[in-house]
Write an enzyme that holds these catalytic residues in place. Structure first.
Site, PDB file in Angstrom:
ATOM      1  N   SER A   1       0.876  -1.315   0.241  1.00 30.00           N
ATOM      2  CA  SER A   1       0.108  -0.413  -0.074  1.00 30.00           C
ATOM      3  C   SER A   1       0.826   1.299   0.408  1.00 30.00           C
ATOM      4  O   SER A   1       2.240   0.812   0.690  1.00 30.00           O
ATOM      5  CB  SER A   1      -0.954  -0.075   1.399  1.00 30.00           C
TER       6      SER A   1
ATOM      7  N   TYR B   1      -1.664  -1.024  11.018  1.00 23.42           N
ATOM      8  CA  TYR B   1      -2.046  -1.758   9.801  1.00 23.42           C
ATOM      9  C   TYR B   1      -0.954  -1.396   8.607  1.00 23.42           C
ATOM     10  O   TYR B   1      -0.296  -2.088   8.281  1.00 23.42           O
ATOM     11  CB  TYR B   1      -3.302  -1.269   8.803  1.00 23.42           C
TER      12      TYR B   1
ATOM     13  N   LYS C   1       2.141  -3.513   6.721  1.00 18.65           N
ATOM     14  CA  LYS C   1       3.041  -3.697   5.292  1.00 18.65           C
ATOM     15  C   LYS C   1       3.993  -3.307   4.857  1.00 18.65           C
ATOM     16  O   LYS C   1       4.992  -4.270   4.028  1.00 18.65           O
ATOM     17  CB  LYS C   1       1.680  -2.414   4.696  1.00 18.65           C
TER      18      LYS C   1
HETATM   19  C1  WQD Z   1      -9.194   9.126   0.936  1.00 22.99           C
HETATM   20  C2  WQD Z   1      -9.657  10.378   2.077  1.00 22.99           C
HETATM   21  C3  WQD Z   1     -10.108  11.181   3.890  1.00 22.99           C
HETATM   22  C4  WQD Z   1     -13.810   8.990   4.017  1.00 22.99           C
HETATM   23  C5  WQD Z   1      -6.734   4.055   3.418  1.00 22.99           C
HETATM   24  C6  WQD Z   1      -5.876   3.371   3.738  1.00 22.99           C
HETATM   25  C7  WQD Z   1      -4.958   2.790   2.799  1.00 22.99           C
HETATM   26  C8  WQD Z   1      -5.768   1.650   1.709  1.00 22.99           C
HETATM   27  C9  WQD Z   1      -6.587   2.890   0.390  1.00 22.99           C
HETATM   28  C10 WQD Z   1      -5.423  -0.384   2.459  1.00 22.99           C
HETATM   29  C11 WQD Z   1      -9.046  10.866   2.878  1.00 22.99           C
HETATM   30  C12 WQD Z   1     -11.532  11.814   2.431  1.00 22.99           C
HETATM   31  C13 WQD Z   1     -12.996   9.549   4.325  1.00 22.99           C
HETATM   32  C14 WQD Z   1     -15.184  10.433   4.818  1.00 22.99           C
HETATM   33  C15 WQD Z   1     -13.567  11.731   4.210  1.00 22.99           C
HETATM   34  N1  WQD Z   1      -6.340   0.933   2.555  1.00 22.99           N
HETATM   35  N2  WQD Z   1     -12.943  10.559   3.746  1.00 22.99           N
HETATM   36  N3  WQD Z   1     -14.955  11.147   4.845  1.00 22.99           N
HETATM   37  O1  WQD Z   1      -7.155   6.962   4.542  1.00 22.99           O
HETATM   38  O2  WQD Z   1      -6.307   7.225   1.332  1.00 22.99           O
HETATM   39  O3  WQD Z   1      -6.607   5.346   2.526  1.00 22.99           O
HETATM   40  O4  WQD Z   1      -7.888   3.552   2.207  1.00 22.99           O
HETATM   41  O5  WQD Z   1      -4.591  -0.403   2.195  1.00 22.99           O
HETATM   42  O6  WQD Z   1      -4.324   2.329   3.135  1.00 22.99           O
HETATM   43  O7  WQD Z   1      -4.954   3.948   4.114  1.00 22.99           O
HETATM   44  O8  WQD Z   1      -8.656   6.499   2.266  1.00 22.99           O
HETATM   45  O9  WQD Z   1     -11.298   6.390   1.474  1.00 22.99           O
HETATM   46  O10 WQD Z   1     -10.531   6.539   3.990  1.00 22.99           O
HETATM   47  O11 WQD Z   1     -10.125   8.724   2.505  1.00 22.99           O
HETATM   48  O12 WQD Z   1     -13.458  13.371   3.616  1.00 22.99           O
HETATM   49  O13 WQD Z   1     -16.242   9.491   5.036  1.00 22.99           O
HETATM   50  O14 WQD Z   1     -11.202  10.599   1.877  1.00 22.99           O
HETATM   51  O15 WQD Z   1     -10.252  12.132   5.405  1.00 22.99           O
HETATM   52  O16 WQD Z   1      -8.144  12.673   2.338  1.00 22.99           O
HETATM   53  P1  WQD Z   1      -6.934   7.003   2.828  1.00 22.99           P
HETATM   54  P2  WQD Z   1     -10.350   6.923   2.530  1.00 22.99           P
END
Ligand code: WQD
Length: 337
Positions: free
Chosen positions: A125, A150, A154
């Protein structure tokens, strides 16, 4: 040729099984159904017409892993997806993550090293980069101290594979995903988050369907053009195809090193507000959202430099953000009707 796919009934795993079958591989899926369901098998068969072998088992059981590889000693490669992957959950329950993400990796490698063809594709990741200093992010970007157990699993996983590959005949490719989204265009398989989605896109589509009241946008006071965080949202089918290409690279002995690493992204960054606007465009409906304080641990921006995967793997994404959002929306409507 038989390929073992751990976590093969999961989101990225199931889409990769489809692409493996499309390329003529025989697939044996290992899954403990802790974060997936056997119904996904039907979706795979509906797309390809081919039924993969399914071994319901828990990779935390060392003896079960040994028996699997005794039975399937003709496996030509392993694509390893099975892992716990909720960042927030890992902070509260680190031991579950170290057991489920590290022990299982060790048990698989212990068996794989004795097979005639020890080819290994590892689901890693972009989390390993933390907040990278330079955008877009290359594979040489420094690995930052993990911001969650997590993410640490990785990083540790990558290091274990590098050490083991040095000492055995295992050849490996580490694939660092950016943000996987969307669903197979057939809407036969897709993302099935359990409970309240942690990730942005399933939360958006559930809000669009009325399952969630409104989307909470975690902060619009970041140093980005519209103040919201930037990510590289990659269609899951583009991501799945990269796994098959990486596996074929190992099977054809084209790898230049015993362990190679590739970033898998579109190369384009999109902000949270841009993703919301994309959903509104493809769905034709307004998305209710409110700005709330930042989420702990979020990086400001992360998007991939895809040159290495483009030139060495000969792979690049084809789906646009709008197409990915449209597929996610089509899937949400399919599973709710
Ligand atoms: C994306 C953006 C949030 C939800 C994670 C893991 C990564 C991978 C992918 C496994 C961010 C914003 C989110 C919400 C929001 N997983 N957001 N409201 O955090 O980039 O990555 O998932 O491998 O390892 O870290 O993905 O989709 O959670 O967030 O504003 O209800 O959307 O702040 O900027 P992230 P995400």
């Amino acid at each position: 040729m038989k390929i073992a796919v751990t976590g093969g009934l999961g989101f990225i795993g199931s889409h990769t099984v489809v692409e493996l079958q499309n390329e003529g591989f025989e697939v044996v899926i290992i899954d403990n159904l802790s974060n997936s369901s056997e119904a996904v098998l039907k979706g795979i068969v509906a797309i390809t017409g081919k039924t993969p072998i399914f071994e319901k088992m828990d990779l935390r059981e060392k003896a079960a892993v040994h028996n699997f590889f005794k039975k399937h000693n003709d496996v030509a490669g392993v694509i390893h997806f099975a892992a716990s992957k909720a960042v927030g959950e890992s902070v509260g329950n680190p031991l579950l993550y170290y057991e489920n993400n590290i022990n299982t990796l060790v048990y698989i490698l212990q068996e794989l090293k004795d097979l005639p063809q020890a080819n290994f594709i590892f689901s890693s990741s972009c989390t390993v980069y933390g907040q990278a200093e330079v955008m877009p992010i290359t594979e040489n970007a420094s690995i930052q101290p993990a911001m969650s157990p997590y993410g640490n699993t990785k990083q540790i996983g990558e290091e274990i594979i590098i050490d083991v590959a040095k000492a055995t005949n295992i050849k490996a490719i580490l694939l660092r995903y950016f943000n996987p989204i969307g669903a197979h265009p057939s809407a036969e398989i897709g993302e099935l988050p359990i409970g309240v989605p942690q990730n942005l896109v399933p939360f958006i589509t559930q809000t669009g369907f009325g399952i969630r009241q409104e989307l909470a946008v975690y902060g619009d006071d970041y140093p980005t053009p519209d103040g919201t965080c930037i990510r590289d949202y990659i269609h899951v089918v583009d991501l799945a195809k990269a796994h098959v290409i990486a596996l074929q690279r190992l099977l054809n002995k084209q790898n230049l090193d015993k362990v190679e690493t590739f970033n898998l992204g579109t190369g384009t960054g999109s902000s949270v507000l841009e993703v919301i606007h994309s959903f509104e465009k493809v769905s034709g409906q307004k998305l209710p959202y409110k700005i709330v304080p930042r989420r702990e641990g979020d990086v400001i921006e992360a998007y991939a430099n895809t040159e290495k995967a483009n030139t060495i793997l000969g792979w690049k994404t084809v789906f646009s953000l709008d197409e990915a959002m449209a597929s996610a929306w089509k899937w949400e409507q399919k599973i709710r009707n």
